[in-house]
Structures are given as structure tokens and as C-alpha cells.
Design a protein around this motif. Structure first.
Motif, PDB file in Angstrom:
ATOM      1  N   LEU A   2      -6.398  47.506 -22.447  1.00 16.15           N
ATOM      2  CA  LEU A   2      -7.010  48.399 -21.466  1.00 16.15           C
ATOM      3  C   LEU A   2      -6.654  49.841 -21.797  1.00 16.15           C
ATOM      4  O   LEU A   2      -5.496  50.157 -22.062  1.00 16.15           O
ATOM      5  CB  LEU A   2      -6.513  48.038 -20.071  1.00 16.15           C
ATOM      6  N   THR A   3      -7.654  50.717 -21.779  1.00 20.16           N
ATOM      7  CA  THR A   3      -7.429  52.122 -22.106  1.00 20.16           C
ATOM      8  C   THR A   3      -7.159  52.939 -20.846  1.00 20.16           C
ATOM      9  O   THR A   3      -7.420  52.498 -19.718  1.00 20.16           O
ATOM     10  CB  THR A   3      -8.645  52.723 -22.823  1.00 20.16           C
ATOM     11  N   SER A   4      -6.656  54.137 -21.039  1.00 18.16           N
ATOM     12  CA  SER A   4      -6.315  55.002 -19.906  1.00 18.16           C
ATOM     13  C   SER A   4      -7.546  55.434 -19.119  1.00 18.16           C
ATOM     14  O   SER A   4      -7.440  55.815 -17.949  1.00 18.16           O
ATOM     15  CB  SER A   4      -5.571  56.242 -20.415  1.00 18.16           C
ATOM     16  N   ASP A   5      -8.726  55.372 -19.730  1.00 19.75           N
ATOM     17  CA  ASP A   5      -9.948  55.733 -19.007  1.00 19.75           C
ATOM     18  C   ASP A   5     -10.696  54.513 -18.473  1.00 19.75           C
ATOM     19  O   ASP A   5     -11.868  54.602 -18.112  1.00 19.75           O
ATOM     20  CB  ASP A   5     -10.871  56.589 -19.884  1.00 19.75           C
ATOM     21  N   SER A  24      -5.689  55.133 -26.691  1.00 19.56           N
ATOM     22  CA  SER A  24      -4.846  55.405 -25.524  1.00 19.56           C
ATOM     23  C   SER A  24      -4.680  54.152 -24.657  1.00 19.56           C
ATOM     24  O   SER A  24      -5.062  54.128 -23.483  1.00 19.56           O
ATOM     25  CB  SER A  24      -5.452  56.544 -24.696  1.00 19.56           C
ATOM     26  N   ILE A  25      -4.091  53.116 -25.236  1.00 17.05           N
ATOM     27  CA  ILE A  25      -3.909  51.842 -24.544  1.00 17.05           C
ATOM     28  C   ILE A  25      -2.755  51.949 -23.544  1.00 17.05           C
ATOM     29  O   ILE A  25      -1.673  52.452 -23.858  1.00 17.05           O
ATOM     30  CB  ILE A  25      -3.619  50.717 -25.556  1.00 17.05           C
ATOM     31  N   ILE A  26      -2.984  51.446 -22.326  1.00 15.55           N
ATOM     32  CA  ILE A  26      -1.959  51.507 -21.287  1.00 15.55           C
ATOM     33  C   ILE A  26      -1.558  50.123 -20.777  1.00 15.55           C
ATOM     34  O   ILE A  26      -0.549  49.994 -20.075  1.00 15.55           O
ATOM     35  CB  ILE A  26      -2.421  52.357 -20.093  1.00 15.55           C
ATOM     36  N   ASP A  27      -2.317  49.072 -21.130  1.00 18.57           N
ATOM     37  CA  ASP A  27      -1.997  47.737 -20.638  1.00 18.57           C
ATOM     38  C   ASP A  27      -2.569  46.697 -21.589  1.00 18.57           C
ATOM     39  O   ASP A  27      -3.652  46.893 -22.155  1.00 18.57           O
ATOM     40  CB  ASP A  27      -2.566  47.529 -19.234  1.00 18.57           C
ATOM     41  N   ILE A  28      -1.849  45.590 -21.778  1.00 19.41           N
ATOM     42  CA  ILE A  28      -2.319  44.497 -22.635  1.00 19.41           C
ATOM     43  C   ILE A  28      -2.152  43.175 -21.895  1.00 19.41           C
ATOM     44  O   ILE A  28      -1.319  43.048 -20.999  1.00 19.41           O
ATOM     45  CB  ILE A  28      -1.549  44.442 -23.969  1.00 19.41           C
ATOM     46  N   GLY A  44       2.024  54.076 -27.286  1.00 22.71           N
ATOM     47  CA  GLY A  44       0.647  53.617 -27.208  1.00 22.71           C
ATOM     48  C   GLY A  44       0.200  52.728 -28.346  1.00 22.71           C
ATOM     49  O   GLY A  44      -0.924  52.213 -28.326  1.00 22.71           O
ATOM     50  N   ARG A  45       1.050  52.503 -29.345  1.00 27.51           N
ATOM     51  CA  ARG A  45       0.677  51.611 -30.446  1.00 27.51           C
ATOM     52  C   ARG A  45       0.628  50.165 -29.965  1.00 27.51           C
ATOM     53  O   ARG A  45       1.455  49.739 -29.163  1.00 27.51           O
ATOM     54  CB  ARG A  45       1.678  51.714 -31.592  1.00 27.51           C
ATOM     55  N   VAL A  82     -20.939  48.907 -15.252  1.00 27.58           N
ATOM     56  CA  VAL A  82     -21.319  50.247 -15.701  1.00 27.58           C
ATOM     57  C   VAL A  82     -20.733  51.286 -14.738  1.00 27.58           C
ATOM     58  O   VAL A  82     -20.809  51.129 -13.516  1.00 27.58           O
ATOM     59  CB  VAL A  82     -22.857  50.382 -15.768  1.00 27.58           C
ATOM     60  N   ASP A  83     -20.133  52.311 -15.301  1.00 20.76           N
ATOM     61  CA  ASP A  83     -19.536  53.402 -14.520  1.00 20.76           C
ATOM     62  C   ASP A  83     -18.363  52.947 -13.642  1.00 20.76           C
ATOM     63  O   ASP A  83     -17.974  53.643 -12.701  1.00 20.76           O
ATOM     64  CB  ASP A  83     -20.593  54.076 -13.623  1.00 20.76           C
ATOM     65  N   LYS A  84     -17.810  51.780 -13.966  1.00 20.90           N
ATOM     66  CA  LYS A  84     -16.639  51.310 -13.230  1.00 20.90           C
ATOM     67  C   LYS A  84     -15.408  51.385 -14.123  1.00 20.90           C
ATOM     68  O   LYS A  84     -15.478  51.179 -15.334  1.00 20.90           O
ATOM     69  CB  LYS A  84     -16.847  49.881 -12.730  1.00 20.90           C
ATOM     70  N   ARG A  85     -14.290  51.676 -13.509  1.00 15.92           N
ATOM     71  CA  ARG A  85     -13.035  51.801 -14.226  1.00 15.92           C
ATOM     72  C   ARG A  85     -12.240  50.507 -14.079  1.00 15.92           C
ATOM     73  O   ARG A  85     -11.875  50.121 -12.972  1.00 15.92           O
ATOM     74  CB  ARG A  85     -12.246  52.984 -13.669  1.00 15.92           C
ATOM     75  N   ILE A  86     -11.955  49.821 -15.178  1.00 15.27           N
ATOM     76  CA  ILE A  86     -11.183  48.587 -15.152  1.00 15.27           C
ATOM     77  C   ILE A  86      -9.704  48.939 -14.956  1.00 15.27           C
ATOM     78  O   ILE A  86      -9.185  49.872 -15.570  1.00 15.27           O
ATOM     79  CB  ILE A  86     -11.363  47.799 -16.463  1.00 15.27           C
ATOM     80  N   ILE A  87      -9.017  48.194 -14.093  1.00 15.60           N
ATOM     81  CA  ILE A  87      -7.593  48.470 -13.872  1.00 15.60           C
ATOM     82  C   ILE A  87      -6.689  47.335 -14.350  1.00 15.60           C
ATOM     83  O   ILE A  87      -5.496  47.540 -14.553  1.00 15.60           O
ATOM     84  CB  ILE A  87      -7.302  48.793 -12.397  1.00 15.60           C
ATOM     85  N   LYS A  88      -7.234  46.132 -14.561  1.00 21.00           N
ATOM     86  CA  LYS A  88      -6.418  45.034 -15.071  1.00 21.00           C
ATOM     87  C   LYS A  88      -7.311  43.881 -15.498  1.00 21.00           C
ATOM     88  O   LYS A  88      -8.406  43.710 -14.968  1.00 21.00           O
ATOM     89  CB  LYS A  88      -5.415  44.549 -14.018  1.00 21.00           C
TER      90      LYS A  88
END
Length: 488
Positions: free
Chosen positions: A360-363, A346-350, A311-312, A397-403
């Protein structure tokens, strides 16, 4: 279930000549099956921000919608699972496997006819599992493992065409007879990974990004002209395992070796973008960077960002415009450096633009930093972001970004056009011959960047003027040195 393919590879003709990094081609029998990827099942709605005056936001041809400071909903396409922003065009992949395009189509980057301002579907022979976009080209990976591409590559002389036959306004099979499992687009090159771990490249090689041709051959002045450039050919690496993953940045290519996880790299290295110890640029043949535990690589023109498997997030390269996210540092960074702000996010995507970076974070939270000109950071400001800034808007607001994906920005034009221009003083300059709409827009962006928001630009026929907002005419412009050497 993932599908896999095991084939006997054909005899490879080695067109490399660097004795330290490549070896003569030889017959291989491989049972190394890489799975064909499956299309994501996570659907989303698309939001766009930045400049859209050639249709790259997909919001229609109403001039009032040509600029969006914050994320704005694109209502035309539903159930989107992947996105790719090119130079001045955009691609969307839907859950059903269809690809939509919108934006500048001067060189065929949309892969279809029709409106540039509204997303429209591209006619393809099968459903699609992955998309990629460069400056003026686009590509996709089909469910059956074929790679189709359209548009054009460019080099320092201008338009190269996509193949030896020239521009391709409609999709064509790029690598017939090969089953492939991954694709990656740089600004003007395409990287393809076959299901047996072999890597093919095509496009511009002037910065070493093809990994298989000398600089002389990359100019197109060699014995075979542009044949080596515009024909997909294999990158052969001495003493390496087969490759399991690929990434392309603006002018660089990275390959991940199977079993060991080692990273091989080639391309532009003037700001140590390749994260290797060699003090040379460009690097035209694969070198071992001795990096491992790498989950993902992204980068722009002069910086590279790595996501480690723990996650770094680490960066290297040019500090200008805050693209590294290390706040107000005084020097460029020549060794991989962690972004401390993201340590516990908690980064999952760059992803990266030419001078921007996103994490992008896991949440589902998205952070942006770097050059903010034209509002492409989505923060509502044109100021450069020196550290990761959370993108917030009423629309999300209240939306989860996926990419997130970002296209080319004006900063690229400064470095790519300096061979064609120099700063002048109170000079009225006329450009001839007339440029396409895309070229004119890029010239405007170049002047906006150097003028740094104090000037506005006007286009009149083939003439190019600069006026500042106080009414003074011809306040600053450029003397033409050699129009034919401008790379835009």
C-alpha cells in the motif's frame, strides 16, 4: 493519549531446553511500559473480492454473489477502521470498537451464532482496539488490555481446539491477569505481547512457530500432552532486550527487540522464510536474524516480506506463482532481495496471503501480485501476477485504500495435504468419513490447483469426483494414503 502499564512480572517457569538460545526463567522487575494501542480514527468502507461460497465475502447467501473478480462494496457495515481475513472467515473492526464476523463457522471462528453469510456483531465485554484472524481462530485486543479469542487451532492430526477444553465458539479470555498491547495470528498460532515487553504463544507448534517447545512436544506426544501447546506461555530469549513489536506469518513468528531494533525469529524455514543464516528447518527456538531498521513484516506459507523504515520492500522465499514480485525469476530467493518495482512508490504498509503479496502506498494505491486463482488478487484475472500490479476498479475509482487483508488460499493445501494424497490416474476415490463443509471446499480447491483450471469438481454425499469440462469422468483424482493425516 496512549495508556501505559508498568507492573512487576511474575516468576517465569522456563519450559525451554535449547542451551544456545534460551535461559532459565528468573524474577524481573520491569518499568518498561508499552502503550496500549489506540483504535484508528480513519474510517473506511469495505470492499471484497475472490471466493465467497461459505460466506467469507459477507455479501449474502445468493449464489450469484459467491465470486467477485474485482473489489465489490460490502454495504452492511459502516465506519470500519480495521480488517482481518482468516482461512475462510473475515473480521471487521468499527470506529465504535465493535467487531463483526462472517464466513465459515464450523469450528467457531465467528465467535457467535447466526448467519455465516451476513456480517453480524460479536458480543464482547469491552470495546476492541485490534483484531487478528488465523485459519480457524480469531482474536481481539480490548481497550483494557485483555486478549479474547475464539475458534480452534489445527495441527497435522486435525482439530486441536483453542484450549485444553476444546473448540471455543464464543470469546474467552486467553491470558487472564495480563495487560497486553499487541496480538498477531498465524495460520494456527497466536502471539501476544504484554505491556512489559514479554511474548506469549499458544497453538500449533509443529513448524516451530511457538518458539518454546521441542518438535516432540509439538506433536502432543510428550509428557504433558497438549498442555504446553494450548496454554499461553512465555517465550524466553537469552541476552535479549524486552520486545516492543510482534508479527506472525503462516508458520513463523518475528519479534522486534526494544532499543536495538534487532529481529528474533522462529518457525518454518524451508525456503529461508526466517531470513536467517541458519540452514535448518524448522527452527523451534528464537534466533537473532541480525536484521534491523524493520518497520513491518508480513509473509505467507513459503515467503516473507519486509518493509524497512526507509520505505524499501524486500522479499525472500519460494518463487512459485510470482509471490515474490520479482518477475520471471528462475530460482527461489534465499537472501532478502528488494522489489525494484516498488522502489519509488512510497510504501507504508504490506500484507500477504499464503501465496500473494500486497503493498500500500502513502497516496492510497494498492499493488498486488502472486497466485491469482479464485480472483483473490482483485485485478479481475485468475492469472498469477509476477510483479506488483495496481488494483483498479470502477468501485474504487478516486478512493483511497487504507488496508488490505487476504485469507488462506488453495496453495496452502498442496503442501499441507501431500502427506494425505498422491496423484492417481483415472481412479474414482471415495472419502470417508464425511468431511465438514469447510474441509470439502478445501479439497475442491486442492484439486482445482493441481488440475489448474481445466477441471471442475462435484460433491455428492461423502463421495468426491472430478470431471473435466469436456465431459470425461474421473479424469484425475487422488489415491487415499491416510485420511487422518490430512491437515485442512
Amino acid at each position: 493519549m496512549s495508556r501505559s502499564v508498568a507492573v512487576r512480572t511474575k516468576r517465569i517457569v522456563d519450559n525451554n531446553s535449547d542451551e544456545n538460545d534460551v535461559t532459565r526463567g528468573k524474577s524481573l522487575k520491569s518499568t518498561f511500559p508499552l502503550p496500549l494501542p489506540e483504535r484508528s480514527r480513519v474510517c473506511g468502507r469495505v470492499f471484497v473480492c475472490g471466493q465467497g461460497d461459505v460466506g467469507q465475502l459477507g455479501l449474502g447467501d445468493d449464489p450469484s454473489k459467491f465470486e467477485r473478480k474485482r473489489p465489490t462494496l460490502l454495504e452492511k457495515v459502516l465506519n470500519v477502521v480495521d480488517i482481518a481475513a482468516g482461512g475462510m472467515h473475515s473480521l471487521l473492526l468499527t470506529l465504535e470498537g465493535h467487531v463483526y464476523s462472517f464466513g465459515c463457522n464450523d469450528e467457531g471462528a465467528l465467535g457467535r451464532n447466526g448467519s455465516e453469510f451476513i456480517p453480524s456483531i460479536i458480543n464482547l465485554p469491552d470495546k476492541v482496539v485490534k483484531i487478528s484472524a488465523g485459519d480457524s481462530h480469531s482474536a481481539c485486543l480490548l481497550e483494557d488490555g485483555r486478549v479474547f479469542g475464539w475458534g480452534s487451532f489445527r495441527d497435522s492430526h486435525g482439530n486441536m481446539g483453542l484450549t485444553l477444553q476444546g473448540n471455543q465458539p464464543l470469546p474467552i479470555d486467553i491470558l487472564p491477569g495480563e495487560s497486553c498491547c499487541n496480538i498477531a495470528s498465524g495460520a494456527d498460532h497466536l502471539v501476544i505481547l504484554s505491556c512489559v515487553g514479554q511474548v506469549y504463544t499458544i497453538g500449533c507448534g509443529e513448524q516451530g512457530q511457538l518458539g518454546r517447545v521441542s518438535l516432540r512436544s509439538a506433536s502432543g506426544d510428550g509428557r504433558y500432552g497438549k498442555t504446553d501447546l494450548l496454554t499461553p506461555r512465555q517465550v524466553v530469549i537469552r541476552r535479549a532486550k524486552l520486545i516492543e513489536n510482534i508479527w506472525a506469518t503462516t508458520y513463523c513468528t518475528f519479534l522486534k527487540e526494544s532499543q536495538t531494533g534487532n529481529i528474533w525469529a522462529f518457525g518454518l524455514n524451508n525456503f529461508k522464510q526466517l531470513a536467517c543464516s541458519k540452514d535448518m528447518s524448522p527452527i523451534t527456538y528464537p534466533i537473532n536474524t541480525n536484521l534491523d531498521h524493520v518497520l513491518q513484516i508480513a509473509g505467507g506459507q513459503h515467503h516473507t516480506m519486509l518493509l524497512r523504515d526507509d520505505g524499501r520492500v524486500e522479499v525472500i522465499g519460494c518463487k512459485e506463482y510470482g509471490r515474490l514480485g520479482l518477475r520471471s525469476i528462475q530460482q527461489d530467493v534465499d537472501t532478502l532481495t528488494p522489489i525494484t518495482f516498488l522502489t519509488k512508490k512510497s510504501i507504508i504498509d504490506i500484507s500477504c496471503g499464503d501465496a500473494q503479496s500486497f503493498a500500500l502506498t502513502s497516496d492510497g494505491k494498492l499493488y498486488a501480485w502472486g497466485m491469482g486463482t479464485n480472483h483473490q488478487l482483485g485485478t479481475g484475472s485468475e492469472e498469477d501476477g509476477l510483479e506488483p500490479t495496481l488494483i483498479e476498479s470502477k468501485q474504487i475509482v478516486d478512493k483511497r485504500i487504507i488496508k488490505a487483508s487476504i485469507g488462506v488460499i488453495p496453495e496452502a493445501l498442496v503442501d499441507r495435504a501431500l502427506d494425505g494424497f498422491k496423484l492417481g490416474s483415472n481412479v474414482l476415490t471415495t472419502f470417508s468419513p464425511a468431511f465438514t463443509r469447510k474441509n470439502v471446499k478445501l479439497l475442491i480447491n486442492l484439486c482445482e490447483l493441481i488440475g489448474r483450471s481445466t477441471r471442475e469438481t462435484l460433491i455428492n454425499d461423502s463421495n468426491f469426483y472430478i470431471n473435466d469440462k469436456t465431459g470425461t469422468t474421473s479424469s484425475t483424482t487422488f489415491d487415499v494414503i491416510s485420511v487422518e493425516h490430512i491437515t485442512i
